[in-house]
Design a protein around this motif. Structure first.
Motif: not given
Ligand code: SF4
Ligand code: SF4
Ligand code: FES
Lengths: 651, 350, 140
Positions: A92-94, A99-104, C29-30, C118-121
């Protein structure tokens, strides 16, 4: 269920308390919590304590990528008495908080954690697969790569069987004159190694022998080796050579590439190892019934024994190194260059023999047809290589270098001679290689012509060479005395068949296939089989030696292991459901599957890719701890709605 | 979701068909038998004749309560029976109309055991391929636009032909099924095995009277070169009599289909089309075969260079659904015209 | 039914060596991408069974992504080639059954291609938004 904050890395985005609360209500979860840093000692202690107190039968740590800490948590669980294969990581990290934000992000974290809980529910406790192994190594091929590999394995303390099909070890390198780029004498640097191999207490030389059959798997190969009779006792033979003198037979010498003749009883070259004559039954007038027997009559030490029989040896070995070497693509295949019928059109190895001090001309450059010293010599590179239409598509790698060497040595031997080299490109990637070619081009007066030779044919006592210089666009015609073709390097005849016996794959050209082009270049796809030298791809001497040593190191890793262990997360057959349809077997890149009435998976060979499982039509093949049933419930856990929080807790 | 029968796993004790020793020597009280057809071609009813002389033996031990193909008894006669009056009802055919479903429910009520007989009752069968189209499309194609079933001229409203269900369904979609005799139609060996059991010792509920292993096990053809370099249709090739049909490029569903027919089709040079249904662990029969088949395709060395030619091999499969899901489409894909069949296409179940 | 604000549900089967590692790299890479996909890690794209894909579609997914190594890079040499052929044939079956084949994607993503992952997604989510929900799949 253990949810990690990873400081702010996860908790900054994902509501970890909510994840833990939601998972606490997931069917089958008896304990759920969250912690600052699960990988820290207190975090691991939390895991261990919960395992003991709640008698957990599985655990999921929702944290960073499994590639980071899977081992950490599995080890911690094991120390608390939980089988490590019952612990899984939910990433649930990488793949979430970063890579995501908020409640989602929280919603996804819950779903990801749930899928792993479902997986763990279907996991079985497993123990790593262990097997014992033999402590001997088989090296096939007694060229420089095989010799080096054998010496290294033997020096590491293990027994080696070095099998060579010709009467002597030494291979191609023994035939060479001088080696590029240093121009040291090939035999002079090779023979000490041959002798070392012969005298090594842990190397058993089996020359004039061939591997007939191989069964088994990594660590546990059973091999059958056929040793042909040489009819000469090597301990008695004193190399006097009287036998060869009286022998009425003359056949072309293999060692001299047909440029000289040998008797039916012969020694390939004076420094051959083992140092003994060999009676070649195939060209002898006849042994049963004895039709000649002259040689035995003159043999003073009574070394010749017509009653010698072939021997069949059965051995168990833990690892096999294949160093079966190369040969040259036959001149006969080159229609454009005279089909091999023009006597003064020879290949690179023949020219090596002509240049060699031990060769048919004692190192004087004389041409085969009339023994004259050639004045105009044309060297044609890429003959049969880089020609996808007619011949071999690949680059034979060593020809640029040895052609430069040939031309240079010719110029040294015949100072008033003229050397022409036709080339497509010059590829001189190697230490000192570029400099060497430049020296040939610039200092030695060798004429390098970029372009292809269209035709080579006999014209009186000359050989006409018609080509094009693509740099000037001009047609070039040379009336040469001798033409040397840098024939393509191809695998030794019979090597692909041998590879097949070992279930080691070969590529489209018959070269041995490595397990991975980048990461496992020394290994065959079949476990416990390693590759060395030109059997794998065209190679020069230093590369072959390096690969020989590399393969030896790989083999020693097996031979020296107390037992071979292997991940138990591999494919498995339900014999009650398997119909023996054999669809699975060819799917396996590691030949781990054999099928009789039903299929069997060799746990040591299986790498767990699962391709066979997906291919098995009847569902008899399954993957341990990733069964279809598990995946089905994982899918459902990923997709079903996330229930509203039961009560709002602080997060 | 896949309509899987409960408890399918207990293993059959007997795998070899027997026709000879049907009768225990002791006298058996007559078994009250019903045989009914729903959306069926009639082949299943005829299949009993394949028992040959053994049929006489069977008939001497059963009492036929209801069998429209043989005996003149009407729905009302069945309705008049008390619940559980029939020992066994063998039902063949797909459920295609409202009436089919009603009859299945009626027989369920009146029978101790329900046996899905034949591929249609078991999996939906060939008529199930109609689920590739919506009901309205089918009616329009057959009867013209705007068709509604009406009674014949002068008939009463209940004489109207029954409504078509939204989709063809296997028997288990409407009623609880105790046993399955698979096949299109069931092969004689399995029929006699079934009567053996019905007249003797019953297997656990959910038993399928066929082998647990795939057909390949009983197929005498040699399986060697497991790679598919071309796909041919049966009429395009006179197959080598010894070699596996799959190895010769024919799409044979033997590897994914239960054995029990003694490999009748492959022995005759015809590929198996899968009528005995998937083996217990195969899941979706068509998808399992699809996966196996795609795995076997080879067009030279595997790799990027071969992609286009591999696709060409696969393109030679005419009608993939009809090939892979010839019998099991309704059993594995519940709604007509796929997953998207919202609205009217949404299955026939209440 | 392509309602506004429709968020497609995706199941992503990612091989651990390439696509999965690529997804991890996108993380380190966030690189932000939509959270619609739930990853399921497999050893190799060759493990993915066509029935899983269909199962996911039937259990509420609007799309399925299979991520494997680039041709020639599969950790097990050839698993991705089998995956490719299976998906090719599966998409034909889905099409015949009325499911848009675009709902099933096979993508090669290497361990160094975080940005590509990320782009594919992102692209896949956009495409599924365009296609709308897969109806009759249990979602409603
Ligand atoms: S899982 Fe992969 S490695 Fe193991 S037996 Fe099957 S195909 Fe071979
Ligand atoms: S593919 Fe399945 S049924 Fe066929 S031999 Fe292999 S394990 Fe057995
Ligand atoms: S390991 Fe990535 S596709 Fe095979």
């Amino acid at each position: 269920m253990f949810v990690c904050h990873c400081g702010k890395n996860i908790a900054g985005t994902v509501d970890v308390a909510r994840v833990s609360e939601a998972l606490a209500r997931h069917p089958g979860v008896v304990y759920a919590t969250h912690h600052e840093y699960m990988c820290s000692e207190p975090g691991q202690e939390l895991l261990r304590r919960a395992i003991r107190e709640h008698r957990l039968t599985g655990a999921v740590v929702a944290a960073c990528s499994p590639s980071m800490h899977e081992t950490t948590f599995r080890r911690a669980a094991a120390s608390a008495g939980l089988n490590p294969y019952l612990v899984e990581i939910a990433n649930i990290r990488e793949q979430c908080s970063w890579v995501h934000e908020g409640p989602a992000a929280t919603d996804k974290a819950i779903r990801v954690a749930r899928t792993m809980v479902e997986k763990v529910k279907g996991n079985h406790p497993l123990t790593p697969v262990e097997v014992g192994h033999a402590e001997k190594c088989l090296v096939v091929g007694g060229g420089i790569a095989g010799i080096q590999a054998a010496l290294d394995v033997a020096d590491a303390g293990f027994e080696v069987l070095l099998v060579e099909k010709s009467p002597t070890i030494g291979g191609r390198m023994a035939q060479l004159s001088e080696t590029f780029p240093t121009l040291d004498c090939s035999q002079c640097i090779l023979t000490p190694k041959m002798v070392e191999a012969a005298h090594h207490p842990r190397i058993r030389l089996l020359t004039y022998s061939e591997v007939e059959e191989v069964s088994g798997f990594i660590g546990n190969y059973h091999v059958r080796i056929r040793k042909k009779p040489t009819y000469v006792n090597p301990d008695r033979c004193n190399l006097c050579g009287e036998c060869a003198k009286v022998c009425p037979i003359r056949v072309p010498s293999e060692f001299d590439c047909g440029l000289s003749e040998r008797a039916a009883i012969y020694i390939p070259f004076p420094q051959a190892v083992p140092s003994s004559y060999t009676l070649d039954e195939g060209s002898c007038l006849g042994l049963v019934p004895l039709r000649c027997g002259e040689c035995a009559k003159v043999c003073e030490p009574r070394a010749i024994d017509f009653d010698m029989h072939e021997e069949l040896l059965e051995e168990d070995v833990g690892a096999i190194i294949l160093a079966t070497g190369y040969e040259l693509y036959p001149k006969e295949a080159m229609a454009e260059y005279g089909h091999g019928t023009v006597p003064d059109v020879i290949d690179g190895l023949q020219f090596e023999r002509i240049l060699s001090a031990s060769g048919p001309t004692r190192g004087e450059v004389r041409r085969p047809s009339d023994g004259r010293v050639p004045k105009e010599v044309v060297f044609i590179q890429c003959s049969g290589s880089r020609d996808p239409e007619l011949h071999k598509p690949y680059c034979s790698k060593i020809c640029c270098m040895y052609t430069a060497k040939h031309a240079l040595l010719f110029r040294h031997a015949v100072p008033d001679g003229k050397a022409y080299v036709f080339y497509i490109d010059i590829r001189a990637g190697g230490k000192g290689y570029e400099e060497f070619v430049n020296r040939a081009m610039e200092e030695e007066g060798i004429l390098y012509l970029r372009g292809k030779v269209a035709k080579v044919f006999r014209d009186g006592d000359k050989v006409m060479v018609w080509g094009v210089d693509t740099l000037t666009g001009k047609r070039v015609e040379v009336a040469a005395d001798l033409v040397v073709l840098a024939q393509a390097v191809v695998p030794t005849t019979g090597a692909p068949e041998l590879a097949r016996k070992l279930r080691a794959a070969v590529d489209a050209h018959g070269f041995l296939q490595e397990a991975h082009p980048k990461l496992r270049p020394l290994e065959a796809l079949t476990g416990g089989i390693f590759l060395a030298g030109a059997a794998h791809a065209p190679k020069d001497i230093p590369e072959a030696v390096a690969q020989g040593s590399g393969a030896a190191a790989k083999a020693v890793a097996i031979l020296s292991a107390p037992v071979l262990t292997h991940s138990p997360e591999v494919a498995e057959v339900d014999e009650a459901l398997c119909s023996g349809c054999r669809i699975c077997a060819p799917q396996c890149p590691y030949t781990a599957i054999t099928v009789d009435e039903v299929a069997h998976v060799n746990e040591i060979l299986c790498e767990g890719c699962g391709t066979c499982v997906a291919a098995c039509p009847s569902g008899a093949m399954t993957m341990r701890n990733l069964s279809d049933v598990q995946v089905q419930s994982m899918i459902r856990a990923a997709l079903s709605e996330v229930p509203e929080p039961a009560e709002v807790k602080g997060g | 979701m896949t309509e899987k029968l409960e408890g399918m796993s207990p293993r059959s004790q007997e795998n070899s068909p027997r026709t000879s020793d049907l009768s225990p020597v002791t006298h058996h009280p007559s078994l009250k038998l019903a045989v009914y057809w729903t959306g069926s071609c009639g082949g299943c009813d005829v299949s009993f004749l394949e028992l040959g002389a053994a049929l006489l033996d069977v008939l001497s031990k059963v009492e036929i309560v209801f069998w429209p193909a043989l005996v003149d008894a009407k729905r009302a006669d069945v309705e008049a029976l008390p619940a559980g009056a029939i020992d066994v009802a063998l039902i063949n055919g797909t459920l295609r109309t409202e009436e089919n479903r009603e009859m299945a429910e009626l027989l369920r009520e009146k029978s101790k055991l329900i046996v899905a007989y034949g591929a249609c009752a078991h999996l939906g069968g060939i008529p199930g391929l109609a689920n590739l189209s919506q009901r309205e499309e089918i009616l329009a194609a057959v009867f013209g636009d705007g068709f509604r079933p009406t009674p014949p001229p002068g008939g009463s409203p209940e004489d109207a032909p029954p409504e078509l269900l939204a989709a063809a369904l296997p028997l288990s979609a409407a009623v609880r099924v105790d046993y399955v005799v698979p096949g299109c139609p069931p092969p004689p060996g399995l029929i006699s095995r079934t009567f053996d059991a019905l007249l003797g010792e019953l297997p656990p509920t959910g038993h399928v009277f066929a082998s647990e292993k795939a057909l390949c096990e009983e197929c005498p053809r040699t399986k060697e070169d497991r790679r598919l370099t071309k796909v041919v249709r049966p009429h395009e090739l006179l197959p080598d009599p010894e070699k596996c049909l799959l190895d010769q490029g024919m799409i044979c569903l033997g590897p994914v289909t239960r054995g029990g027919c003694d490999a009748a089709c492959p022995k005759a040079g015809m590929p198996c089309t899968g009528c005995l249904g998937p083996t217990p662990n195969a899941g979706d029969q068509g998808l399992a075969m699809l996966s196996a088949l795609a795995s076997l395709v080879r067009a030279g060395e595997e790799g990027e260079a071969a992609f286009a030619s591999e696709d060409k091999v696969l393109d030679a499969i005419v009608d993939p659904v009809g090939t892979f899901h010839k019998y099991a489409l309704p059993a594995t894909w519940k709604v007509p015209s796929s997953l998207r069949g919202g609205g009217s296409g949404r299955g026939g179940r209440p | 039914m392509a309602e506004a604000g429709f968020e497609p549900r995706i199941v992503a089967f990612l091989c651990r060596w390439c696509a999965g590692a690529g997804a991890d790299l996108a993380g380190t890479s966030r690189l932000q991408y939509p959270p619609n996909a739930i990853p399921i890690r497999v050893n190799c794209s060759g493990r993915v069974e066509p029935s899983w894909v269909v199962d996911a579609l039937r259990s509420g997914a609007d799309g399925v992504l299979i991520g494997g190594c680039h041709p020639g890079d599969c950790h097990y040499m050839v698993g991705n080639y089998k995956a490719r052929r299976r998906v090719y044939l599966l998409r034909k079956v889905l099409e015949e059954l009325g499911v848009e084949p675009e709902r099933v994607r096979l993508e090669w993503v290497s361990a160094t291609e975080g940005a590509r992952f990320a782009r594919v997604m992102t692209e896949f989510v956009e495409e599924l938004r365009r296609l709308g929900p897969l109806q009759g799949n249990g979602q409603g």
